[in-house]
Design a protein around this motif. Structure first.
Motif, short mmCIF file in Angstrom:
data_model
loop_
_atom_site.label_atom_id
_atom_site.label_comp_id
_atom_site.label_asym_id
_atom_site.label_seq_id
_atom_site.Cartn_x
_atom_site.Cartn_y
_atom_site.Cartn_z
N ALA A 134 67.45 70.93 57.11
CA ALA A 134 67.82 71.92 56.09
C ALA A 134 67.82 73.33 56.69
O ALA A 134 68.62 74.17 56.29
CB ALA A 134 66.86 71.84 54.91
N ASP A 135 66.92 73.57 57.65
CA ASP A 135 66.90 74.88 58.32
C ASP A 135 68.15 75.11 59.14
O ASP A 135 68.58 76.26 59.32
CB ASP A 135 65.67 75.00 59.22
N LEU A 136 68.75 74.03 59.64
CA LEU A 136 69.96 74.18 60.46
C LEU A 136 71.16 74.57 59.59
O LEU A 136 71.85 75.53 59.89
CB LEU A 136 70.27 72.88 61.20
N HIS A 137 71.40 73.76 58.56
CA HIS A 137 72.55 74.01 57.67
C HIS A 137 72.43 73.07 56.49
O HIS A 137 71.88 71.97 56.59
CB HIS A 137 73.87 73.78 58.42
N TRP A 138 72.98 73.49 55.36
CA TRP A 138 72.90 72.64 54.15
C TRP A 138 73.70 71.34 54.32
O TRP A 138 73.42 70.34 53.66
CB TRP A 138 73.35 73.39 52.91
N VAL A 139 74.68 71.31 55.21
CA VAL A 139 75.47 70.09 55.44
C VAL A 139 74.58 68.97 55.97
O VAL A 139 74.71 67.81 55.56
CB VAL A 139 76.64 70.39 56.42
N TRP A 140 73.65 69.32 56.88
CA TRP A 140 72.76 68.30 57.45
C TRP A 140 71.76 67.81 56.40
O TRP A 140 71.40 66.63 56.40
CB TRP A 140 72.03 68.85 58.67
N LEU A 141 71.36 68.68 55.50
CA LEU A 141 70.50 68.29 54.39
C LEU A 141 71.21 67.27 53.50
O LEU A 141 70.65 66.21 53.18
CB LEU A 141 70.09 69.52 53.57
N VAL A 142 72.45 67.57 53.13
CA VAL A 142 73.23 66.66 52.28
C VAL A 142 73.48 65.34 53.01
O VAL A 142 73.38 64.26 52.42
CB VAL A 142 74.55 67.33 51.84
N THR A 143 73.77 65.41 54.30
CA THR A 143 74.02 64.19 55.09
C THR A 143 72.77 63.31 55.13
O THR A 143 72.85 62.09 54.98
CB THR A 143 74.46 64.56 56.52
N PHE A 144 71.61 63.93 55.31
CA PHE A 144 70.36 63.16 55.35
C PHE A 144 70.08 62.52 53.99
O PHE A 144 69.69 61.35 53.92
CB PHE A 144 69.19 64.07 55.76
N ILE A 145 70.30 63.27 52.91
CA ILE A 145 70.09 62.70 51.56
C ILE A 145 71.07 61.55 51.31
O ILE A 145 70.69 60.52 50.74
CB ILE A 145 70.20 63.80 50.49
N LEU A 146 72.31 61.70 51.74
CA LEU A 146 73.28 60.61 51.61
C LEU A 146 72.84 59.38 52.40
O LEU A 146 72.99 58.25 51.94
CB LEU A 146 74.67 61.07 52.05
N TYR A 147 72.28 59.61 53.59
CA TYR A 147 71.74 58.50 54.38
C TYR A 147 70.64 57.76 53.61
O TYR A 147 70.64 56.53 53.52
CB TYR A 147 71.20 58.99 55.72
N ILE A 148 69.71 58.53 53.06
CA ILE A 148 68.60 57.93 52.31
C ILE A 148 69.14 57.13 51.12
O ILE A 148 68.76 55.97 50.91
CB ILE A 148 67.59 59.01 51.83
N LEU A 149 70.03 57.72 50.36
CA LEU A 149 70.57 57.04 49.18
C LEU A 149 71.35 55.79 49.58
O LEU A 149 71.18 54.72 48.97
CB LEU A 149 71.47 57.99 48.38
N PHE A 150 72.20 55.92 50.57
CA PHE A 150 73.00 54.78 51.01
C PHE A 150 72.11 53.64 51.51
O PHE A 150 72.32 52.47 51.19
CB PHE A 150 73.97 55.22 52.11
N THR A 151 71.09 53.99 52.29
CA THR A 151 70.22 52.96 52.84
C THR A 151 69.39 52.29 51.76
O THR A 151 69.26 51.07 51.74
CB THR A 151 69.30 53.56 53.93
N TYR A 152 68.83 53.09 50.85
CA TYR A 152 68.03 52.50 49.77
C TYR A 152 68.86 51.61 48.86
O TYR A 152 68.50 50.48 48.58
CB TYR A 152 67.37 53.59 48.91
N PHE A 153 69.97 52.13 48.38
CA PHE A 153 70.70 51.43 47.33
C PHE A 153 71.72 50.43 47.85
O PHE A 153 72.10 49.52 47.12
CB PHE A 153 71.39 52.44 46.40
N ALA A 154 72.16 50.56 49.07
CA ALA A 154 73.15 49.63 49.59
C ALA A 154 72.54 48.66 50.60
O ALA A 154 72.48 47.46 50.36
CB ALA A 154 74.32 50.39 50.22
#
Length: 199
Positions: free
Chosen positions: A80-100
């Motif tokens: 998140a300190d680097l850029h908000w894009v990496w924050l969103v990408t990490f959250i998408l990873y978590i969601l995708f991995t948990y739910f899929a």
């Protein structure tokens, strides 16, 4: 099950490449060199390099984030300190991995259990049918042996007199016990077996 684990590995590997590349590009050269250097006196690296400094540590961080080895907000902070894009990408990873992905792995385990139960049920039915056939053949052999002993004149037919004279034999008594018959049922049994209904 193997394909689900391979899929999880591929997802972790892909996201690890992305996050490692992002962190390495945004770190000062001295911090990256300090993390990669192998001497015992190296300085402690920042959280970004600690969690995302190499492909191996990134993969481990991603796996721990999903299975609870590390609170996923801790490795998310440097991204998140680097850029908000990496924050969103990490959250998408978590969601995708948990739910899929993890649901696919759970489904694979459940499917395996159901198939195992179905196999057990089919095997039980086959065993019952096999046992019934075996019991039928044994009973048929007992009848053949019993009637062979009763046919003393060798005519191939048994009269009531021949039948009743062998009722005290152990083999006849065993067959009657097997069929759950008593002495009062003997005449009915003889009538059932008599093809001409004659005495």
């Amino acid at each position: 099950l193997v394909w689900a684990v391979v899929l999880l590995f591929m997802v972790i590997y892909s996201f690890a490449i992305i996050f490692t590349h992002a962190v390495i590009l945004h770190q000062p050269d001295s911090q990256v060199a300090a993390h990669i250097e192998e001497d015992l006196c190296r300085p402690v690296a920042s959280d970004g390099v600690k969690y995302w400094g190499s492909l191996g540590t990134s993969m481990l961080t991603l796996l721990e984030s999903v299975i609870g080895g590390v609170d996923w907000q801790v490795p998310m902070a440097p991204l998140a300190d680097l850029h908000w894009v990496w924050l969103v990408t990490f959250i998408l990873y978590i969601l995708f991995t948990y739910f899929a992905i993890l649901n696919l792995i759970t489904a694979a385990f459940c499917q395996g259990a159901l198939e195992g139960q179905q196999y057990d049920r089919e095997q039980t039915v086959r065993d019952l049918i096999s046992n019934k056939k075996s019991d039928l053949y044994k009973t048929s052999d007992l009848f053949a042996n019993m009637f062979g002993k009763m046919d003393v004149d060798g005519s191939g037919k048994i009269t009531w007199d021949e039948f009743s004279s062998h009722l005290a034999d152990d083999s006849v008594q065993a067959l009657l016990a097997l069929l759950d018959l008593n002495d009062s049922d003997l005449w009915v049994l003889f009538q059932l077996l008599d093809d001409k209904k004659s005495a």
